[in-house]
Enzyme design. Structure first.
Site, PDB file in Angstrom:
ATOM      1  CB  SER A 110      -0.847   6.178  -0.646  1.00 21.10           C
ATOM      2  OG  SER A 110      -1.756   5.592  -1.515  1.00 21.10           O
ATOM      3  N   GLY A 111      -1.971   3.380   0.881  1.00 18.53           N
ATOM      4  CA  GLY A 111      -1.931   1.921   0.829  1.00 18.53           C
ATOM      5  C   GLY A 111      -1.628   1.291   2.171  1.00 18.53           C
ATOM      6  CB  THR A 115      -9.808   3.515   3.068  1.00 19.68           C
ATOM      7  OG1 THR A 115      -9.156   4.706   2.622  1.00 19.68           O
ATOM      8  CG2 THR A 115     -11.253   3.562   2.671  1.00 19.68           C
ATOM      9  CG  ASN A 160      -4.510   1.646  -2.012  1.00 19.62           C
ATOM     10  OD1 ASN A 160      -5.010   0.590  -2.387  1.00 19.62           O
ATOM     11  ND2 ASN A 160      -4.977   2.353  -0.989  1.00 19.62           N
ATOM     12  CB  SER A 163      -5.083   5.282  -3.859  1.00 22.22           C
ATOM     13  OG  SER A 163      -4.543   6.346  -3.123  1.00 22.22           O
ATOM     14  CB  SER A 164      -8.799   7.666  -0.173  1.00 27.76           C
ATOM     15  OG  SER A 164      -9.017   6.424   0.423  1.00 27.76           O
ATOM     16  N   GLY A 390      -1.632  10.381   4.721  1.00 29.80           N
ATOM     17  CA  GLY A 390      -0.493  10.577   5.608  1.00 29.80           C
ATOM     18  C   GLY A 390       0.610  11.351   4.895  1.00 29.80           C
ATOM     19  CD  GLU A 392       0.948  11.457  -1.196  1.00 29.92           C
ATOM     20  OE1 GLU A 392      -0.060  10.799  -0.880  1.00 29.92           O
ATOM     21  OE2 GLU A 392       0.935  12.334  -2.064  1.00 29.92           O
TER      22      GLU A 392
END
Ligand code: ATP
Ligand code: MG
Length: 1082
Positions: A110-111, A115, A160, A163-164, A390, A392
């Site tokens: 994340s981050g 995206t 993030n 974050s998605s 990804g 985690e």
């Protein structure tokens, strides 16, 4: 040379190595070192073969401009420094030109920038693919789907700000030309728990905040909302606003994007109504109410909120209220209704909120798909972009069901990565005809199997546990795992029989651990069952289905009582496994392209590179593995042409041109460079180099050689430049000189020419004039001859013929007549001649006017002739008399009035005839000389003016006055003593004779005399004086003059009047000084 033809390479100006495959030696440290070095130089992209590693720079770099797009457009992958555009370009061109469907797999934690990377790929493809109004609209819709999905599916997290919270796979469809036609989006596992609860420091989904801060007042009012975030239980307050994020502006962006994507206004409104309903659900609170049977029943605390929600989504309040209080369980046609306690009511409320939101999100994705789907049915080329979470791993072991699911997905992705990469590698070797050597690598299929195996996989067991009748809990699930998976080499648990972990304190009792390909992950079993069940009480779904709000109704088709399905809905794990399987199947048909995103630090900060964090990511992304696989056979490969092009300067035979096939050129080159044979292999179209060291050796030599060549080129260029410059200057000089010479010669020639022309023209002029003169003269002569000849002829002819012309008769007659007239005139004049007397004035009359002049002339001639005749008769004596008369006339004519009377009187002179008269005998004797004039005059007495007669005698030398009676001489004055004679202009005869002063005669004074013959006396006196003394005496004619008497001067004045004695003038003494003579008036 165009830009496209410039041959560059990834190997040019490298910072570290641009491709990790070339890393030497290959180790984790050097890998990190290389990443860091490149990151520090803003090189955020690095390759592993065709895989792109992307480091999040946490700031905008100037490497995505339209110019960059152009730079990477249509270039070979290894031609320029690593860039995400190179990957996108490669994928797009392979899709367009080789008809290979593509997928771009973007992974990372994340981050890390997944995206962003997916958006960069999409925008690059949009920029380079076809253009046109329709195509642009499709592009715009595809691009604008991002803000909509991000608003509903993204949230601020600790890691993030954007974050998605869902996985996204998007297929972009193209036609055969490579123009975009549309797209399909699939979403995976929205993190719906976030709707009701957010970890500390994180937010709910963006849309809630955007709606509250960006919606206009009237809209909020319609939605029964208040702007204040703190009014809503579902919104965590500790980070309601995010730095650098303007929720209100984003709300407008989202609404605009929805409009572009094709949402109708009422659809947007419905969506926002559902969002508000979810938000308000959180505010419903329950209170316990004791029942008779001793059980607690929950009741809605504040019905107002409930009422507003019901109004919003069009549900009867009682229906919803009941759904929150009771739960109906149906089994075999039996319906059992149980009451819910407060905790269950809250659970139901949250479940409803989560479900409502996640179903809304799925609906949104479908709705977008409807808008962006390709309009044609023809075969499409597809490029899939996968932006999925990804690996985690929460270090504190807080990993739960979600992480398990996510990591499973990544495990699958790794599997297809290995499969595809190896397969590709293998295929390439076969294609190139290179012997296949076995590559040793870790295959994670075993881990996938541990999770997904249908009979004893973890997911299968979880499902089993969920469906099993009896008491089911997370613990029972773990127990089951321990039983079944204990023997699996990648499964670790404290409770497993494998004594190995019995004393492992890093592994708590309520956890199990899986050795993923990227590392070990500890999962806490708590919540697994519940999350997998993902239960929503049927009463609630049925209540929702009853809503009059069409969107809400459509979101809950399972609430339709007529379609009651007694079978349990599929579990979350099952659904996910299925969708992952579909995704994998989908991906396997496509050509993969990988983007591996790495975040350099946890602080969202620029320029910070945290080794441990990056190392961690490198590990679980399996990047080292990636490099190893890629290098398993040959580290580097390149088609023969660019290879020869790049290194041909290292060998004499290939430099500067190799005429034969490129492969042979490379063979010659490598042999010449004495590279060990085992270091490379010849493929059909590519040269394979086993070791990066060999390549770097080549590069070093190339660099060295390039420098030499640069010097050479420089030398030749300088020489060439000087020479061309010299030649140019020489040419210029020659040109200038030639031009100047030409100019000078022209000038000179012009001068000579014009001089020649001048000279020529003068000569010609002169000649011409001479000729003209000659011709003129000739012409004149000819003309003269002709004229003379003509005249002469004329004359001759006229002469010959004159007599025959009447015209001549006229003239003749005229002449004759004139002659006749003249004859007659002269004859008549002869007969009429006047007398010969000069004073005869008669003259015959003029007979003809034309004779006027002749007549007058004849008269004048005749008169002159007559006078001459007359004069010729004169004797000498008479001549003298006339002389005298003439003199008198000159002196007195028109001066003295007395003169006219004297003209007729002849001057006799001696009137007294002294010699003959005996009376004056005595006197005559006294005067011996001849007497010129003798007459009686009156001598005027000066005392009284009375006259006394005296004899006046004039001789040749003197004049005398003598007594008339006695003849006695009274005075005698020599003529030389006289000065003048004065007289009046009147008719009188008075005159004064003046004597010179100082002479003897002067003693007596002047003489005042009077005589009728004054004219004769004065004339003779004047003439005699002149002839004897040769001096003229003055003749003064004036009516007033002075006379000297002895001493006195007396004025004699003549006045006109009538004197007493008649017509004779009388003198009278007036006074001493004045003697007045009265003269009779004429
Ligand atoms: N190439 C880039 N250039 C500049 N900034 C970037 C880039 N990539 C990422 N970022 C920054 O990092 C932030 C996080 O990136 P992004 O949202 O793409 O992460 P992610 O991998 O999608 O995370 P998540 O898994 O949470 O969705 C972005 O909001 C952006 O500020
Ligand atoms: Mg993201």
């Amino acid at each position: 040379m165009s830009k496209m033809e410039v041959k560059t390479s990834l190997l040019d100006n490298m910072i570290g190595v641009g491709d990790m495959v070339l890393l030497e030696p290959l180790a984790e440290e050097s890998f990190l070192e290389n990443l860091k070095k490149r990151f520090d130089h803003n090189e955020i992209y690095t390759y592993i073969g065709s895989v792109v590693i992307s480091m999040n720079p946490y700031r905008s770099l100037p490497i995505y401009s339209p110019e960059k797009v152009e730079e990477y457009r249509n270039r070979n992958f290894y031609e320029l420094s690593p860039h995400i555009f190179a990957l996108a370009d490669e994928a797009y061109r392979s899709l367009r030109d080789q008809d290979k469907d593509q997928c771009i797999l973007i992974t990372g934690e994340s981050g890390a920038g997944k995206t962003e990377a997916s958006k960069l790929v999409m925008s690059y493809v949009a920029a380079v693919c076809g253009k046109g109004a329709e195509v642009n609209q499709v592009k715009e819709q595809l691009l604008q789907s991002n803000p909509v999905l991000e608003a509903f599916g993204n949230a601020k997290t600790m890691r993030n700000d954007n974050s998605s919270r869902f996985g996204k796979y998007m297929d972009i469809e193209f036609d055969f030309k490579g123009d975009p036609l549309g797209g399909v989006i699939s979403n995976y596992l929205l993190e719906k728990s976030r709707v009701v609860k957010q970890p500390r420091g994180e937010r709910n989904f963006h849309i809630f905040y955007q709606l509250l801060s960006g919606a206009p007042d009237d809209m909020l009012k319609k939605l029964n909302l208040e702007r204040d975030f703190s009014k809503y239980n579902y919104l965590s307050l500790d980070s309601a606003t995010v730095n650098g994020v303007d929720d209100a502006a984003n709300f407008r962006t989202v609404r605009n994007a929805m409009q572009i994507v094709g949402f109708m206004d009422d659809e947007t409104q419905s969506v926002l109504e559902v969002v508000s309903a979810v938000l308000k659900l959180g505010n419903i609170e329950f209170k316990p109410e004791s029942r008779v049977n001793g059980l607690d029943e929950s009741r809605v605390k504040d019905k107002n909120e409930l009422k507003e929600i019901c109004e919003l989504i069009g549900i009867e309040q009682a229906v919803l209220e009941r759904a929150f209080s009771f739960r109906t369980v149906e089994a075999k046609q039996e319906k059992v209704s149980t009451t819910l306690n407060v905790a269950q009511a809250y659970y139901a409320r949250d479940a409803l909120a989560k479900n409502l939101y996640s179903r809304l999100f799925s609906w949104l994705v479908n709705r977008i798909n409807e808008s962006i789907k390709a309009q044609t049915k023809t075969r499409k080329k597809v490029m899939g972009v996968l932006d999925i979470y990804g690996f985690e791993i929460f270090e504190n072991g807080d990993n739960s069901f979600e992480q398990f699911i996510i990591n499973y997905c990544n495990e699958k992705l790794q599997q297809i990565f290995i499969e595809l990469t190896l397969r590709e590698e293998q295929e390439e070797y076969i294609r190139e005809g290179i012997e296949w050597t076995h590559i040793d690598y870790f295959n994670n299929a075993i881990i996938c199997d541990l999770i997904e195996n249908n009979t004893n996989g973890i997911l299968a067991m979880l499902d089993e546990e969920c469906l099993r009748p009896g008491t089911v809990s997370d613990e029972t699930f773990l127990e089951k795992l321990n039983q079944i998976c204990a023997g699996h080499e990648h499964f670790e648990s404290r409770m497993s029989k494998n004594s190995k972990f019995l004393n492992d304190h890093t592994l708590p009792h309520n956890c199990f651990r899986i050795q993923h390909y990227a590392g070990k992950v500890l999962y806490r079993v708590e919540g697994f069952v519940d999350k997998n069940n993902d239960l929503l009480y049927r009463d609630l779904s049925q209540a929702m289905w009853k809503a009059s709000h069409s969107l809400v109704k459509s979101l809950f088709p399972d609430g339709n009582p007529t379609k009651i399905n007694l079978k349990r809905p599929p579990t979350a794990g099952f659904q996910f496994k299925a969708s992952v399987a579909t995704l994998m199947k989908n991906l396997l048909t496509k050509n993969p392209n990988y983007i591996r995103c790495i975040k350099p630090n946890d602080k969202k900060a620029t320029h910070i590179f945290t080794d441990s964090l990056v190392c961690h990511q490198v590990r679980y992304l399996g990047l080292m593995e990636n490099v190893r696989v890629r290098r398993a056979g040959y580290a580097f490969r390149q088609t023969y042409e660019p290879c020869l092009e790049r290194y041909k300067m290292l060998c004499k035979q290939t430099w500067p041109h190799w005429r034969g096939p490129a492969r042979e050129g490379v063979e010659v080159l490598l042999k010449d460079l004495q590279i060990p044979r085992e270091e490379y292999s010849y493929g059909r179209s590519k040269i394979f180099i086993r070791n990066p060291r060999t390549l770097f050796h080549l590069e070093d030599q190339r660099k060295q050689r390039l420098q030499d060549l640069a010097t050479l080129i420089q030398k030749i260029y300088r020489g060439w430049k000087c020479r061309t410059r010299f030649l140019l200057m020489k040419r210029s000089q020659v040109t200038v000189a030639a031009w100047y010479r030409r100019y000078a010669q022209q000038k000179k020639y012009q001068r000579i020419k014009s001089s020649a022309i001048v000279v020529q023209s003068y000569i010609r002029g002169w000649k011409a004039r001479r000729e003209l003169k000659r011709l003129k003269e000739e012409a004149r002569r000819k003309h003269a001859v002709a004229v003379i000849w003509a005249y002469w002829l004329g004359l001759k002819v006229r002469r010959d013929y004159r007599k025959f012309f009447r015209a001549n008769a006229g003239k003749k007659i005229y002449e004759f007549t004139i002659q006749r007239i003249m004859q007659k005139y002269f004859l008549e004049l002869k007969n009429k001649m006047p007398s010969m007397s000069p004073i005869d004035k008669t003259w015959p009359a003029r007979p003809y006017l034309f004779l006027e002049a002749t007549h007058t002339e004849l008269r004048r001639i005749f008169h002159l002739w007559r006078c001459k005749k007359y004069r010729d008769q004169f004797t000498e004596q008479k001549k003298a008399i006339y002389d005298e008369k003439l003199e008198a006339s000159e002196m007195f004519k028109d001066k003295k009035a007395l003169y006219p009377s004297s003209v007729g009187q002849p001057f006799q002179g001696d009137y007294l005839e002294i010699s003959k008269n005996p009376k004056y005998q005595k006197l005559s004797t006294l005067v011996e000389e001849k007497i010129i004039l003798a007459d009686i005059v009156n001598k005027i007495n000066r005392a009284n003016g009375k006259g006394a007669p005296r004899i006046f005698l004039l001789t040749k030398n003197s004049f005398l006055l003598a007594d008339q009676k006695s003849g006695q001489i009274k005075s005698s004055v020599p003529l030389s003593d006289l000065t003048s004679a004065s007289m009046s202009a009147q008719t009188d005869g008075f005159f004064a004779v003046r004597v010179k002063e100082g002479t003897p005669a002067a003693a007596k004074g002047d003489f005042l005399l009077s005589s009728d013959r004054l004219i004769e006396i004065v004339t003779k006196l004047y003439r005699t004086c002149l002839s004897s003394t040769k001096e003229k005496i003055n003749i003064e004619i004036s009516d007033e003059f002075l006379v000297q008497f002895k001493q006195d001067k007396v004025c004699v004045k003549f006045v006109q009047g009538s004197p007493k004695n008649g017509s004779v003038a009388a003198c009278k003494r007036k006074n001493n000084r004045l003697l007045e003579v009265a003269v009779p008036s004429p």
